[in-house]
Design an enzyme around this catalytic site. Sequence first.
Site, PDB file in Angstrom:
ATOM      1  N   ASP A 147       4.898 -32.105  23.171  1.00 22.27           N
ATOM      2  CA  ASP A 147       3.797 -31.186  22.872  1.00 22.27           C
ATOM      3  C   ASP A 147       4.600 -30.064  22.159  1.00 22.27           C
ATOM      4  O   ASP A 147       4.138 -28.899  22.557  1.00 22.27           O
ATOM      5  CB  ASP A 147       2.556 -30.832  24.056  1.00 22.27           C
ATOM      6  CG  ASP A 147       1.861 -30.072  23.471  1.00 22.27           C
ATOM      7  OD1 ASP A 147       1.345 -30.190  22.397  1.00 22.27           O
ATOM      8  OD2 ASP A 147       1.277 -29.057  24.164  1.00 22.27           O
ATOM      9  N   ASN A 154       6.978 -19.354  21.100  1.00 24.05           N
ATOM     10  CA  ASN A 154       5.617 -19.713  20.567  1.00 24.05           C
ATOM     11  C   ASN A 154       4.929 -18.955  19.647  1.00 24.05           C
ATOM     12  O   ASN A 154       5.477 -18.666  18.595  1.00 24.05           O
ATOM     13  CB  ASN A 154       4.721 -19.716  22.123  1.00 24.05           C
ATOM     14  CG  ASN A 154       3.749 -21.002  22.029  1.00 24.05           C
ATOM     15  OD1 ASN A 154       3.156 -20.954  21.134  1.00 24.05           O
ATOM     16  ND2 ASN A 154       3.664 -21.530  23.273  1.00 24.05           N
ATOM     17  N   TRP A 155       3.988 -18.225  19.955  1.00 22.98           N
ATOM     18  CA  TRP A 155       3.058 -17.650  18.886  1.00 22.98           C
ATOM     19  C   TRP A 155       3.528 -16.222  18.510  1.00 22.98           C
ATOM     20  O   TRP A 155       3.078 -15.577  17.476  1.00 22.98           O
ATOM     21  CB  TRP A 155       1.689 -17.539  19.446  1.00 22.98           C
ATOM     22  CG  TRP A 155       1.503 -16.606  20.591  1.00 22.98           C
ATOM     23  CD1 TRP A 155       1.274 -15.465  20.957  1.00 22.98           C
ATOM     24  CD2 TRP A 155       1.357 -17.182  21.892  1.00 22.98           C
ATOM     25  NE1 TRP A 155       1.475 -14.756  22.225  1.00 22.98           N
ATOM     26  CE2 TRP A 155       1.382 -16.212  22.913  1.00 22.98           C
ATOM     27  CE3 TRP A 155       1.678 -18.306  22.587  1.00 22.98           C
ATOM     28  CZ2 TRP A 155       1.082 -16.433  24.266  1.00 22.98           C
ATOM     29  CZ3 TRP A 155       1.571 -18.713  23.816  1.00 22.98           C
ATOM     30  CH2 TRP A 155       1.277 -17.545  25.025  1.00 22.98           C
TER      31      TRP A 155
END
Length: 124
Positions: free
Chosen positions: A3, A89-90
């Site tokens: 993922d 990540n973001w």
Amino acid sequence: MYDYDATQVPVLLNADWEGRPRKLLVQANRNGFLYVLDRTDGRFLKATAFGQVTWAKGIGLHGRPILNTDLKPNPAGNRVCPGALGLTNWYSPSYSPDTRLLYVATFERMRYLYQRTPAVSCGS
């Protein structure tokens, strides 16, 4: 299986690459690799791990991961890095033309991948 979607913010740079000026796209990916592409034609230039990466043995000549086939899920569990949140990540990265450094928020985590035995039906 891991993922590691690639939704991280790309950074556009004008910088020298291999002795000549290039328009680059740089992305610190959730999968733990920092990618450098030529943004004029999309050509893959390089990828380097920027933290602990165990799910892949590296990146091939065309930008594809070389999977670590020893890390398949099993009942005892296999330790995989980076963890479920990825190595980044973001959070938006930042580039300083003064220092010529890319700044990236990272997570040094790992996870275990398990394989469970299939559930048995208790009747019909």
